[in-house]
Design an enzyme around this catalytic site. Structure first.
Site, PDB file in Angstrom:
ATOM      1  N   SER A 223      26.865  23.652 -80.397  1.00  0.00           N
ATOM      2  CA  SER A 223      27.951  23.056 -81.250  1.00  0.00           C
ATOM      3  C   SER A 223      29.381  24.376 -80.682  1.00  0.00           C
ATOM      4  CB  SER A 223      28.013  23.867 -82.534  1.00  0.00           C
ATOM      5  OG  SER A 223      29.170  24.500 -83.095  1.00  0.00           O
ATOM      6  N   TYR A 236      25.854  31.051 -87.380  1.00  0.00           N
ATOM      7  CA  TYR A 236      26.160  29.800 -87.159  1.00  0.00           C
ATOM      8  C   TYR A 236      25.737  29.768 -85.453  1.00  0.00           C
ATOM      9  CZ  TYR A 236      26.739  24.976 -85.803  1.00  0.00           C
ATOM     10  OH  TYR A 236      26.764  23.208 -86.161  1.00  0.00           O
TER      11      TYR A 236
HETATM   12  N1  LIG Z   1      29.763  17.962 -88.197  1.00  0.00           N
HETATM   13  C1  LIG Z   1      30.483  18.504 -87.053  1.00  0.00           C
HETATM   14  O1  LIG Z   1      30.618  19.036 -87.389  1.00  0.00           O
HETATM   15  C2  LIG Z   1      28.662  19.454 -85.697  1.00  0.00           C
HETATM   16  C3  LIG Z   1      30.246  20.335 -85.526  1.00  0.00           C
HETATM   17  C4  LIG Z   1      29.495  21.378 -84.193  1.00  0.00           C
HETATM   18  C5  LIG Z   1      27.665  21.112 -84.518  1.00  0.00           C
HETATM   19  N2  LIG Z   1      27.264  19.922 -84.957  1.00  0.00           N
HETATM   20  C6  LIG Z   1      25.391  20.295 -84.914  1.00  0.00           C
HETATM   21  O2  LIG Z   1      25.817  18.772 -85.093  1.00  0.00           O
HETATM   22  C7  LIG Z   1      24.067  18.627 -85.401  1.00  0.00           C
HETATM   23  C8  LIG Z   1      23.988  17.809 -86.384  1.00  0.00           C
HETATM   24  O3  LIG Z   1      24.937  18.174 -88.106  1.00  0.00           O
HETATM   25  P1  LIG Z   1      25.567  17.016 -88.615  1.00  0.00           P
HETATM   26  O4  LIG Z   1      27.358  17.430 -88.482  1.00  0.00           O
HETATM   27  O5  LIG Z   1      25.030  15.727 -88.754  1.00  0.00           O
HETATM   28  O6  LIG Z   1      24.619  17.548 -89.951  1.00  0.00           O
HETATM   29  P2  LIG Z   1      23.917  16.968 -90.860  1.00  0.00           P
HETATM   30  O7  LIG Z   1      24.795  16.238 -92.010  1.00  0.00           O
HETATM   31  O8  LIG Z   1      23.368  18.459 -92.099  1.00  0.00           O
HETATM   32  O9  LIG Z   1      22.773  16.650 -90.386  1.00  0.00           O
HETATM   33  C9  LIG Z   1      22.095  17.870 -90.170  1.00  0.00           C
HETATM   34  C10 LIG Z   1      20.409  17.222 -90.077  1.00  0.00           C
HETATM   35  O10 LIG Z   1      19.239  17.822 -89.928  1.00  0.00           O
HETATM   36  C11 LIG Z   1      18.398  17.960 -91.206  1.00  0.00           C
HETATM   37  N3  LIG Z   1      17.486  19.706 -91.226  1.00  0.00           N
HETATM   38  C12 LIG Z   1      17.949  20.637 -91.813  1.00  0.00           C
HETATM   39  N4  LIG Z   1      17.338  21.279 -91.484  1.00  0.00           N
HETATM   40  C13 LIG Z   1      15.993  20.654 -90.649  1.00  0.00           C
HETATM   41  C14 LIG Z   1      15.002  20.750 -90.287  1.00  0.00           C
HETATM   42  N5  LIG Z   1      14.390  22.138 -90.584  1.00  0.00           N
HETATM   43  N6  LIG Z   1      13.930  20.493 -89.882  1.00  0.00           N
HETATM   44  C15 LIG Z   1      14.588  18.840 -89.697  1.00  0.00           C
HETATM   45  N7  LIG Z   1      15.636  18.570 -89.927  1.00  0.00           N
HETATM   46  C16 LIG Z   1      16.122  19.721 -90.887  1.00  0.00           C
HETATM   47  C17 LIG Z   1      19.177  17.330 -92.093  1.00  0.00           C
HETATM   48  O11 LIG Z   1      18.893  17.818 -93.591  1.00  0.00           O
HETATM   49  P3  LIG Z   1      18.884  17.621 -94.916  1.00  0.00           P
HETATM   50  O12 LIG Z   1      20.634  16.546 -94.857  1.00  0.00           O
HETATM   51  O13 LIG Z   1      17.901  17.180 -96.291  1.00  0.00           O
HETATM   52  O14 LIG Z   1      19.992  19.577 -95.140  1.00  0.00           O
HETATM   53  C18 LIG Z   1      20.351  17.194 -91.594  1.00  0.00           C
HETATM   54  O15 LIG Z   1      19.296  15.218 -91.815  1.00  0.00           O
HETATM   55  C19 LIG Z   1      23.777  20.335 -86.144  1.00  0.00           C
HETATM   56  O16 LIG Z   1      22.692  20.267 -85.106  1.00  0.00           O
HETATM   57  C20 LIG Z   1      24.836  20.738 -86.228  1.00  0.00           C
HETATM   58  O17 LIG Z   1      25.011  21.987 -85.566  1.00  0.00           O
HETATM   59  C21 LIG Z   1      27.780  18.950 -85.769  1.00  0.00           C
END
Ligand SMILES: NC(=O)c1ccc[n+]([C@@H]2O[C@H](COP(=O)([O-])OP(=O)(O)OC[C@H]3O[C@@H](n4cnc5c(N)ncnc54)[C@H](OP(=O)(O)O)[C@@H]3O)[C@@H](O)[C@H]2O)c1
Ligand SMILES: *[C@@H]1O[C@H](CO)[C@@H](O)[C@H](O)[C@H]1NC(C)=O
Ligand SMILES: *[C@@H]1O[C@H](CO)[C@@H](O)[C@H](O)[C@H]1NC(C)=O
Length: 390
Positions: A223, A236
């Site tokens: 991130s 985080y």
């Molecule tokens: N969105 C942003 O702006 C942003 C920015 C920087 C980095 N990121 C990174 O991008 C990645 C994806 O994030 P996203 O924004 O797409 O968020 P998201 O929609 O919450 O997706 C994350 C996914 O990981 C799943 N998850 C949570 N705990 C887990 C575990 N223990 N084992 C397996 N799966 C698990 C969640 O499942 P549930 O939904 O069932 O909890 C969800 O489907 C993350 O690593 C995040 O830190 C995102």
């Protein structure tokens, strides 16, 4: 100009341009690249060369033509993607958000996708099953559960016996409750480390033998908050910084096996990561319960109550279009020469540059200016703030 047009040199330049363009477009045809972009870059040397020819004469035109040829071919060389073929890729956290979109995107490009989901009976998994091709397999995969990681490994290695596994995308991640590091309960720090760091490490360690066979790719979704310090992201950001450093070391160590490692540092995108009000209630309650009385007193109730308003406003400044992240993951998976670090999203690259290239006080000053509308703790308030907070 007329002289050059009829001279052998003029014909040579035209020939080089044509060859350049045709080669680039043929390559683009075979891999998922943006055709318009390729065309633009292959015509650029000729266009700039002609312009400088008119302005500077034959020698100037030729020098500019050759220089832009070099820049263009370096750029286009970096954009060349390997063919998708029957490459298999594992994506964790495909229930929602980036992982979900990524699983669909890779499936649409022809990859054999293994979509790891936290809940195999959940709506995200169902949607993937419904909308994707028969190549996609769902895996029950909580990355913090060693049994499930092992089971997933056995399933995947059985299915890819002949073709191997080309890529692993460590995408699963949690955000926790964004609040001052002093206020966050220890449980929040531990959960972030558990999923974002230890989960990704265990998964990578388990699957590396398969990647070694294919000389494939490891991609970590870190991130922006893992590369630069940002207020409210102590837990985080620290877990993502650990992941990014691990990625960096792995990139160096795994190069001897031909495995290429990339880390992605997205800024804000609108996904499930912002959570739901039920989740916020729970996290807020946990935060309040673990707060010592004097800290609570110093920050004041309205400051603490205001923490969640940040989450309420977060979606408005996050981009709903995930395609920059998807494009970067694709590049990391397929480019002949992938980058070690990608920074998709608004401000992700700029802030990282400021952090890396300028004195620390300068970066801190810019961040404090960006956040000047933030609420102020009770004991820090001036009478002017009091009127603002009311
Ligand atoms: N969105 C942003 O702006 C942003 C920015 C920087 C980095 N990121 C990174 O991008 C990645 C994806 O994030 P996203 O924004 O797409 O968020 P998201 O929609 O919450 O997706 C994350 C996914 O990981 C799943 N998850 C949570 N705990 C887990 C575990 N223990 N084992 C397996 N799966 C698990 C969640 O499942 P549930 O939904 O069932 O909890 C969800 O489907 C993350 O690593 C995040 O830190 C995102
Ligand atoms: C880990 O996964 C296994 C198999 O799915 C399950 O039986 C077990 O309860 C899980 N453990 C935890 C701590 O969630
Ligand atoms: C990602 O991180 C894990 C552990 O955190 C590491 O094993 C892996 O090599 C890294 N991969 C990439 C592509 O950064």
């Amino acid at each position: 100009m007329d002289a050059l047009a009829s001279s052998p040199l003029g014909w040579l330049c035209a020939g080089v341009t044509a060859l350049f363009g045709v080669t680039a477009l043929c390559t683009a045809q075979r891999s998922p690249m943006d055709k318009a972009n390729v065309l633009l870059w292959s015509l650029l040397p000729a266009l700039l060369g002609l312009l400088c020819l008119a302005l500077l004469g034959a020698a100037g035109g030729l020098v500019v033509f050759l220089a832009t040829c070099l820049i263009s071919s370096t750029y286009l060389g970096g954009q060349i993607l390997l063919p998708v073929g029957d490459k298999a890729v594992l994506v964790t956290g495909s229930d929602t958000g980036i992982g979900h979109a990524l699983a669909k995107y890779l499936d649409s490009l022809g990859f054999v996708v293994f979509a790891g989901v936290l809940d195999k009976d959940g709506p995200g998994a169902e949607e993937l099953q419904r909308s994707c091709s028969g190549r996609l397999s769902l895996l029950q995969l909580d990355v913090t559960n060693a049994t499930q990681v092992k089971e997933a490994y056995l399933k995947v290695s059985e299915k890819v016996q002949s073709t191997g596994l080309w890529g692993v995308v460590n995408n699963a991640g949690i955000l926790g409750f964004p609040a001052d590091g002093e206020l966050l309960p220890m449980s929040n720090y531990r959960q972030c480390m558990e999923v974002n760091f230890f989960g990704a490490v265990e998964l990578s360690k388990t699957f590396l033998p398969l990647l070694r066979k294919s000389q494939g790719r490891l991609v970590n979704m870190s991130s922006m908050a893992g590369g630069i310090p940002l207020p409210r992201y102590a837990a985080y950001g620290a877990s993502k910084a650990a992941l990014s450093m691990f990625s960096g070391v792995m990139r160096q160590e795994l190069s001897k096996w031909g495995i290429k490692v990339a880390a992605i540092h997205p800024s804000g995108f609108r996904t499930g990561i912002q959570g739901t009000s039920d989740l916020w209630d729970k996290q807020e309650k946990e935060l309040m319960e673990n707060l010592p009385a004097d800290t609570r007193q110093a920050y004041g109730e309205d400051y603490l109550q205001g923490l969640r308003s940040y989450l309420l406003h977060m979606p408005t400044c996050c981009d709903p279009d995930l395609s920059p992240v998807l494009g970067d993951v694709l590049h990391a998976l397929l480019a002949r020469r992938p980058h070690g670090l990608y920074t998709p999203g608004k401000g992700a690259y700029l802030l990282l540059c400021i952090f890396c290239c300028f004195p620390l006080w300068c970066y801190d000053f810019i961040i404090s200016k960006m956040l000047s509308a933030e609420p102020v703790p009770r004991e820090q308030r001036t009478s002017e703030d009091e009127s603002k907070n009311l």
